[in-house]
Design an enzyme around this catalytic site. Structure first.
Site, mmCIF file in Angstrom:
data_model
loop_
_atom_site.group_PDB
_atom_site.id
_atom_site.type_symbol
_atom_site.label_atom_id
_atom_site.label_comp_id
_atom_site.label_asym_id
_atom_site.label_seq_id
_atom_site.Cartn_x
_atom_site.Cartn_y
_atom_site.Cartn_z
ATOM 1 N N GLY A 101 0.628 -1.565 0.332
ATOM 2 C CA GLY A 101 -0.299 0.208 -0.040
ATOM 3 C C GLY A 101 0.870 1.232 -0.290
ATOM 4 O O GLY A 101 1.447 1.595 -1.126
ATOM 5 N N SER A 111 4.512 -5.358 -4.032
ATOM 6 C CA SER A 111 4.305 -4.019 -3.523
ATOM 7 C C SER A 111 5.045 -3.384 -2.622
ATOM 8 O O SER A 111 6.221 -3.460 -2.681
ATOM 9 C CB SER A 111 2.643 -3.965 -3.909
ATOM 10 O OG SER A 111 2.519 -2.172 -4.477
ATOM 11 N N TYR A 112 4.664 -2.578 -1.544
ATOM 12 C CA TYR A 112 4.828 -1.924 -1.263
ATOM 13 C C TYR A 112 5.937 -2.567 0.233
ATOM 14 O O TYR A 112 6.638 -2.671 1.330
ATOM 15 C CB TYR A 112 4.254 -1.006 0.187
ATOM 16 C CG TYR A 112 5.454 -0.130 0.750
ATOM 17 C CD1 TYR A 112 5.185 1.155 0.465
ATOM 18 C CD2 TYR A 112 5.464 -0.312 2.001
ATOM 19 C CE1 TYR A 112 6.334 2.056 1.395
ATOM 20 C CE2 TYR A 112 5.939 1.002 3.415
ATOM 21 C CZ TYR A 112 6.050 1.866 2.631
ATOM 22 O OH TYR A 112 6.925 2.461 3.855
ATOM 23 N N ASP A 157 3.215 -4.892 -15.148
ATOM 24 C CA ASP A 157 3.062 -4.568 -14.153
ATOM 25 C C ASP A 157 3.798 -3.366 -14.662
ATOM 26 O O ASP A 157 5.383 -3.206 -14.888
ATOM 27 C CB ASP A 157 3.083 -4.861 -12.666
ATOM 28 C CG ASP A 157 3.270 -4.042 -11.958
ATOM 29 O OD1 ASP A 157 2.459 -2.699 -12.123
ATOM 30 O OD2 ASP A 157 4.105 -3.866 -10.849
ATOM 31 N N HIS A 185 1.008 -6.975 -11.247
ATOM 32 C CA HIS A 185 1.354 -6.619 -9.810
ATOM 33 C C HIS A 185 0.965 -7.373 -9.046
ATOM 34 O O HIS A 185 1.610 -8.147 -8.285
ATOM 35 C CB HIS A 185 0.740 -4.991 -9.221
ATOM 36 C CG HIS A 185 1.497 -4.948 -8.546
ATOM 37 N ND1 HIS A 185 2.702 -4.180 -8.271
ATOM 38 C CD2 HIS A 185 1.028 -4.011 -7.288
ATOM 39 C CE1 HIS A 185 2.939 -3.425 -7.458
ATOM 40 N NE2 HIS A 185 1.957 -3.750 -6.209
#
Length: 497
Positions: A127, A223-224, A419, A472
């Site tokens: 996020g 991701s994060y 992605d 992603h």
């Protein structure tokens, strides 16, 4: 009051499935990449794991009695779940700070076969501020998928609990069903606090589930979580110095994760241009290299420019469809077939987040999950709308990777290759910056006998793999290939060639 709640939920669902919401979530992550990059130019800041396992530490002061809580957390049955579920499920809260009233929500699905011999795998979404349960479990690698009616579940034939006991943590407080009674916790979230709370969660969770205390343990995320995962692993290794705090960490998996500000930025520019989403003229103005950046554009201006280059497409998977604001039954019935023909996506539906939102805001579902919704100042959302996350306290993970490699952890860094948010070029540039010796050069890896799942390079201390046709969220886009990759990783084997 009931009518107001229904109207509020309907408005949130409409917001989530709207294409503009999907694009704004992309912009939030993109801004973090750019901020980290500009911070690297000023002064790189490395992350140091907190020391929290000494006898007088805050973490051990936050060990709480867990007797009887495992049985209390057992899920009898999720509303709408298939009838043939044989594995045990648990969900509930682990308090990480009783004084602040901070508690993190988890969902745990034991392995569908032989759970006593399978490893334990923790999954973290990024996020920052997105739900590992609602996103990771319900749309990616968990045992179920929410159907378009928002009320029933189907089995995920590629669920990762076929190969591991899977644990999903909603972290930090303010994400999903996790909460704090101290509202300043939502305003002061950062990487240090997230790693500290996640570590404290694990110490208490292992007390609640003592049968897993010495089990082989792995951390995975995307991701994060490219920061969350190595930071938590680093914290565990630093504090594995007593019987009370020992965790049998064996390895980490990181998918399409941010790693290093400069290389992340350069990889995004090169990816967008190389996939015909940007003109040669614009690329000449924006391009950079890790050693000689020419990028001078203001962050917000850059985002507006990048979006104008790509247009209204799904940046998380540049070949996938966006969910329309009002999907109709005819469109919905054709989406899976069309997506499969175009992208090889197995059962892909871009409107799935909307179905999950409806399901997880249903009172009987929340009751079955033991969700303490009376303590939440918000309805459940895919990504937090109350969290103010300081994403500038760390700018690079490269030194942390070096420490994890030195500790001889098993490391897999993988990238879905369609992605545009944290693209494969960014990951390759970051791995190249580690200057690791190559033990097995680039080769195609196979998912089955005839299907090329992607490509892999084995470095000394790290395996890199691409997943062909995935964006992603690799387990959503290419579930079979994601499961194959995980199976080989947990077995300590290179991907099959």
């Amino acid at each position: 009051m009931k009518n107001f709640t229904v109207l509020l939920l309907m408005s949130v669902v409409a917001l989530l499935i709207d294409p503009s919401h999907q694009l704004s979530r992309h912009r939030n992550l993109s801004e973090i990449v750019e901020k980290r990059r500009s911070s690297v130019e000023r002064k790189p800041k490395e992350w140091t794991p907190p020391s929290i396992s000494t006898q007088n530490s805050s973490a051990l002061n936050h060990l709480y009695a867990q007797e009887g809580l495992q049985e209390n957390d057992k899920i009898i049955s999720l509303p709408g779940q298939p009838k043939d579920v044989t594995f045990a499920q648990y969900s509930g809260y682990v308090t990480v700070d009783s004084k602040a009233g901070r508690a993190l929500f988890y969902y745990f699905a034991e392995a569908s076969q032989n759970p006593n011999t399978k490893p334990l795998l923790l999954w973290l979404n990024g996020g920052p501020g997105c739900s590992s349960f609602g996103v990771g479990a319900m749309t990616e690698l968990g045992p179920f998928r929410v159907q378009p009616d928002g009320a029933t579940l189907s089995s995920n034939p590629y669920a990762w609990n076929q190969v591991a006991n899977t644990l999903f943590l909603e972290s930090p407080a303010g994400v999903g069903f996790s909460y704090s009674n101290t509202t300043s916790d939502y305003e002061n979230a950062n990487d240090d606090n997230t790693a500290r709370d996640s570590y404290t969660f694990l110490l208490n969770w292992f007390e609640r589930f003592p049968q897993y205390k010495n089990r082989e343990f792995y951390i995975a995320g995307e991701s994060y979580a490219g920061f969350y995962v190595p930071e938590l692993a680093d914290t565990i290794l630093k504090n594995n110095n007593s019987r009370t705090s020992f965790i049998n960490l064996k390895g980490v998996m990181i998918g399409n994760g941010i790693i290093n500000g400069e290389t992340d930025h350069c990889g995004r520019i090169d990816y967008v241009w190389s996939h015909a989403l940007m003109s040669d003229e614009d690329y000449a103005n924006e391009r950079c290299s890790a050693s000689n950046s020419t990028y001078q554009t203001d962050i917000h201006t850059f985002h507006a420019q990048l979006q104008s280059y790509m247009g209204e497409i799904n940046p998380y998977n540049i070949y996938a469809l966006l969910c329309p604001s009002h999907p109709n039954p005819i469109w919905r019935s054709s989406i899976s077939t069309d997506a499969t023909l175009a992208n090889g996506l197995d059962g892909y539906d871009p409107c799935t987040p909307g179905y999950v939102l409806t399901y997880l805001n249903t009172p009987k579902v929340q009751s079955a999950l033991h969700a303490n919704v009376t303590s939440l100042p918000y309805v459940w959302t895919e990504c937090s709308n109350v969290l103010s996350y300081n994403s500038l306290d760390v700018t690079t993970m490269l030194p942390v990777y070096q420490r994890l490699i030195a500790a001889r952890l098993r490391i897999l860094v993988y990238s879905g290759d369609v992605d545009a948010t944290v693209p494969v070029t960014s990951t390759r540039y970051s791995i190249n910056a580690l200057n690791l010796p190559i033990e097995k050069a680039w080769y195609p890896w196979m998912d089955g006998n005839i299907d090329v799942g992607g490509y892999s390079v084995i470095y000394k201390g790290l395996i890199f793999a691409t997943v062909r046709g995935a964006g992603h969220q690799v387990p959503s886009d290419q579930p079979s290939r994601a499961l194959t990759m995980t199976k080989y990783f947990l077995a300590g084997k290179p991907l099959p060639s």
